[in-house]
Design a protein around this motif. Structure first.
Motif, PDB file in Angstrom:
ATOM      1  N   VAL A 170     -10.858 -22.537 -45.931  1.00  0.00           N
ATOM      2  CA  VAL A 170      -9.936 -22.266 -44.830  1.00  0.00           C
ATOM      3  C   VAL A 170     -10.473 -21.153 -43.936  1.00  0.00           C
ATOM      4  O   VAL A 170     -10.453 -21.271 -42.707  1.00  0.00           O
ATOM      5  CB  VAL A 170      -8.531 -21.916 -45.381  1.00  0.00           C
ATOM      6  CG1 VAL A 170      -7.635 -21.353 -44.308  1.00  0.00           C
ATOM      7  CG2 VAL A 170      -7.905 -23.151 -46.008  1.00  0.00           C
ATOM      8  N   VAL A 171     -10.962 -20.091 -44.528  1.00  0.00           N
ATOM      9  CA  VAL A 171     -11.498 -18.974 -43.742  1.00  0.00           C
ATOM     10  C   VAL A 171     -12.704 -19.440 -42.918  1.00  0.00           C
ATOM     11  O   VAL A 171     -12.836 -19.090 -41.738  1.00  0.00           O
ATOM     12  CB  VAL A 171     -11.874 -17.791 -44.664  1.00  0.00           C
ATOM     13  CG1 VAL A 171     -12.688 -16.751 -43.933  1.00  0.00           C
ATOM     14  CG2 VAL A 171     -10.623 -17.178 -45.251  1.00  0.00           C
ATOM     15  N   THR A 172     -13.559 -20.255 -43.522  1.00  0.00           N
ATOM     16  CA  THR A 172     -14.732 -20.761 -42.809  1.00  0.00           C
ATOM     17  C   THR A 172     -14.324 -21.619 -41.625  1.00  0.00           C
ATOM     18  O   THR A 172     -14.863 -21.476 -40.519  1.00  0.00           O
ATOM     19  CB  THR A 172     -15.633 -21.563 -43.764  1.00  0.00           C
ATOM     20  OG1 THR A 172     -15.991 -20.724 -44.861  1.00  0.00           O
ATOM     21  CG2 THR A 172     -16.882 -22.044 -43.060  1.00  0.00           C
ATOM     22  N   LEU A 173     -13.378 -22.521 -41.824  1.00  0.00           N
ATOM     23  CA  LEU A 173     -12.933 -23.387 -40.734  1.00  0.00           C
ATOM     24  C   LEU A 173     -12.263 -22.593 -39.617  1.00  0.00           C
ATOM     25  O   LEU A 173     -12.440 -22.896 -38.438  1.00  0.00           O
ATOM     26  CB  LEU A 173     -11.992 -24.469 -41.269  1.00  0.00           C
ATOM     27  CG  LEU A 173     -12.665 -25.508 -42.163  1.00  0.00           C
ATOM     28  CD1 LEU A 173     -11.620 -26.457 -42.744  1.00  0.00           C
ATOM     29  CD2 LEU A 173     -13.716 -26.281 -41.397  1.00  0.00           C
ATOM     30  N   VAL A 174     -11.517 -21.557 -39.959  1.00  0.00           N
ATOM     31  CA  VAL A 174     -10.897 -20.707 -38.947  1.00  0.00           C
ATOM     32  C   VAL A 174     -11.964 -19.969 -38.138  1.00  0.00           C
ATOM     33  O   VAL A 174     -11.872 -19.878 -36.908  1.00  0.00           O
ATOM     34  CB  VAL A 174      -9.894 -19.720 -39.592  1.00  0.00           C
ATOM     35  CG1 VAL A 174      -9.472 -18.632 -38.627  1.00  0.00           C
ATOM     36  CG2 VAL A 174      -8.682 -20.477 -40.113  1.00  0.00           C
ATOM     37  N   LEU A 175     -12.982 -19.463 -38.816  1.00  0.00           N
ATOM     38  CA  LEU A 175     -14.065 -18.782 -38.099  1.00  0.00           C
ATOM     39  C   LEU A 175     -14.808 -19.732 -37.176  1.00  0.00           C
ATOM     40  O   LEU A 175     -15.146 -19.367 -36.047  1.00  0.00           O
ATOM     41  CB  LEU A 175     -15.035 -18.147 -39.094  1.00  0.00           C
ATOM     42  CG  LEU A 175     -14.527 -16.914 -39.826  1.00  0.00           C
ATOM     43  CD1 LEU A 175     -15.534 -16.479 -40.890  1.00  0.00           C
ATOM     44  CD2 LEU A 175     -14.277 -15.783 -38.848  1.00  0.00           C
ATOM     45  N   ILE A 176     -15.058 -20.962 -37.625  1.00  0.00           N
ATOM     46  CA  ILE A 176     -15.721 -21.950 -36.776  1.00  0.00           C
ATOM     47  C   ILE A 176     -14.872 -22.247 -35.555  1.00  0.00           C
ATOM     48  O   ILE A 176     -15.373 -22.320 -34.428  1.00  0.00           O
ATOM     49  CB  ILE A 176     -16.022 -23.234 -37.571  1.00  0.00           C
ATOM     50  CG1 ILE A 176     -17.116 -22.966 -38.589  1.00  0.00           C
ATOM     51  CG2 ILE A 176     -16.409 -24.386 -36.652  1.00  0.00           C
ATOM     52  CD1 ILE A 176     -17.322 -24.095 -39.580  1.00  0.00           C
ATOM     53  N   ALA A 177     -13.564 -22.408 -35.756  1.00  0.00           N
ATOM     54  CA  ALA A 177     -12.670 -22.680 -34.635  1.00  0.00           C
ATOM     55  C   ALA A 177     -12.662 -21.513 -33.644  1.00  0.00           C
ATOM     56  O   ALA A 177     -12.673 -21.730 -32.432  1.00  0.00           O
ATOM     57  CB  ALA A 177     -11.259 -22.953 -35.146  1.00  0.00           C
ATOM     58  N   CYS A 178     -12.670 -20.285 -34.149  1.00  0.00           N
ATOM     59  CA  CYS A 178     -12.692 -19.116 -33.264  1.00  0.00           C
ATOM     60  C   CYS A 178     -13.985 -19.065 -32.448  1.00  0.00           C
ATOM     61  O   CYS A 178     -13.948 -18.774 -31.249  1.00  0.00           O
ATOM     62  CB  CYS A 178     -12.538 -17.839 -34.082  1.00  0.00           C
ATOM     63  SG  CYS A 178     -10.892 -17.603 -34.756  1.00  0.00           S
ATOM     64  N   VAL A 179     -15.106 -19.342 -33.077  1.00  0.00           N
ATOM     65  CA  VAL A 179     -16.379 -19.341 -32.358  1.00  0.00           C
ATOM     66  C   VAL A 179     -16.393 -20.418 -31.283  1.00  0.00           C
ATOM     67  O   VAL A 179     -16.820 -20.183 -30.153  1.00  0.00           O
ATOM     68  CB  VAL A 179     -17.559 -19.510 -33.345  1.00  0.00           C
ATOM     69  CG1 VAL A 179     -18.852 -19.814 -32.622  1.00  0.00           C
ATOM     70  CG2 VAL A 179     -17.710 -18.278 -34.205  1.00  0.00           C
ATOM     71  N   LEU A 180     -15.918 -21.613 -31.616  1.00  0.00           N
ATOM     72  CA  LEU A 180     -15.883 -22.691 -30.635  1.00  0.00           C
ATOM     73  C   LEU A 180     -14.964 -22.359 -29.471  1.00  0.00           C
ATOM     74  O   LEU A 180     -15.299 -22.620 -28.308  1.00  0.00           O
ATOM     75  CB  LEU A 180     -15.437 -24.000 -31.294  1.00  0.00           C
ATOM     76  CG  LEU A 180     -16.465 -24.630 -32.244  1.00  0.00           C
ATOM     77  CD1 LEU A 180     -15.854 -25.838 -32.933  1.00  0.00           C
ATOM     78  CD2 LEU A 180     -17.710 -25.021 -31.493  1.00  0.00           C
ATOM     79  N   LEU A 181     -13.806 -21.780 -29.740  1.00  0.00           N
ATOM     80  CA  LEU A 181     -12.899 -21.375 -28.662  1.00  0.00           C
ATOM     81  C   LEU A 181     -13.528 -20.297 -27.779  1.00  0.00           C
ATOM     82  O   LEU A 181     -13.389 -20.336 -26.547  1.00  0.00           O
ATOM     83  CB  LEU A 181     -11.571 -20.883 -29.234  1.00  0.00           C
ATOM     84  CG  LEU A 181     -10.655 -21.973 -29.788  1.00  0.00           C
ATOM     85  CD1 LEU A 181      -9.451 -21.325 -30.480  1.00  0.00           C
ATOM     86  CD2 LEU A 181     -10.199 -22.911 -28.694  1.00  0.00           C
ATOM     87  N   PHE A 182     -14.209 -19.348 -28.405  1.00  0.00           N
ATOM     88  CA  PHE A 182     -14.865 -18.288 -27.645  1.00  0.00           C
ATOM     89  C   PHE A 182     -15.959 -18.859 -26.750  1.00  0.00           C
ATOM     90  O   PHE A 182     -16.106 -18.443 -25.602  1.00  0.00           O
ATOM     91  CB  PHE A 182     -15.441 -17.246 -28.616  1.00  0.00           C
ATOM     92  CG  PHE A 182     -16.136 -16.122 -27.917  1.00  0.00           C
ATOM     93  CD1 PHE A 182     -15.405 -15.135 -27.278  1.00  0.00           C
ATOM     94  CD2 PHE A 182     -17.518 -16.037 -27.914  1.00  0.00           C
ATOM     95  CE1 PHE A 182     -16.050 -14.088 -26.630  1.00  0.00           C
ATOM     96  CE2 PHE A 182     -18.166 -15.003 -27.279  1.00  0.00           C
ATOM     97  CZ  PHE A 182     -17.430 -14.025 -26.632  1.00  0.00           C
ATOM     98  N   GLU A 183     -16.728 -19.821 -27.277  1.00  0.00           N
ATOM     99  CA  GLU A 183     -17.787 -20.419 -26.486  1.00  0.00           C
ATOM    100  C   GLU A 183     -17.227 -21.207 -25.290  1.00  0.00           C
ATOM    101  O   GLU A 183     -17.767 -21.158 -24.203  1.00  0.00           O
ATOM    102  CB  GLU A 183     -18.628 -21.377 -27.334  1.00  0.00           C
ATOM    103  CG  GLU A 183     -19.572 -20.686 -28.264  1.00  0.00           C
ATOM    104  CD  GLU A 183     -20.408 -21.682 -29.050  1.00  0.00           C
ATOM    105  OE1 GLU A 183     -20.196 -22.900 -28.898  1.00  0.00           O
ATOM    106  OE2 GLU A 183     -21.259 -21.244 -29.828  1.00  0.00           O
ATOM    107  N   ARG A 184     -16.162 -21.908 -25.513  1.00  0.00           N
ATOM    108  CA  ARG A 184     -15.591 -22.732 -24.438  1.00  0.00           C
ATOM    109  C   ARG A 184     -14.937 -21.897 -23.341  1.00  0.00           C
ATOM    110  O   ARG A 184     -14.971 -22.271 -22.185  1.00  0.00           O
ATOM    111  CB  ARG A 184     -14.591 -23.732 -25.002  1.00  0.00           C
ATOM    112  CG  ARG A 184     -15.275 -24.807 -25.813  1.00  0.00           C
ATOM    113  CD  ARG A 184     -14.281 -25.703 -26.474  1.00  0.00           C
ATOM    114  NE  ARG A 184     -14.981 -26.605 -27.380  1.00  0.00           N
ATOM    115  CZ  ARG A 184     -14.927 -27.903 -27.294  1.00  0.00           C
ATOM    116  NH1 ARG A 184     -14.188 -28.474 -26.366  1.00  0.00           N
ATOM    117  NH2 ARG A 184     -15.600 -28.662 -28.136  1.00  0.00           N
TER     118      ARG A 184
END
Length: 50
Positions: A33-47
């Motif tokens: 869960v923590v890994t998926l949340v971090l991935i989602a945060c990185v993707l949102l930041f990039e977009r």
């Protein structure tokens, strides 16, 4: 789904399987869960940064 979402999820699942062989199921779920949340945060930041 786009590749920028699928590839990090697959890589994190593989890493979790490799590292998590000695972990309990609750620890594995927490790390996943923590890994998926971090991935989602990185993707949102990039977009939003474009």
């Amino acid at each position: 789904m786009q590749l920028d979402i699928i590839i990090p999820v697959l890589m994190s699942c593989a890493l979790l399987w490799w590292v998590g062989r000695a972990m309990t199921w609750t620890a594995r779920l927490t790390v996943a869960v923590v890994t998926l949340v971090l991935i989602a945060c990185v993707l949102l930041f990039e977009r939003t940064g474009r």
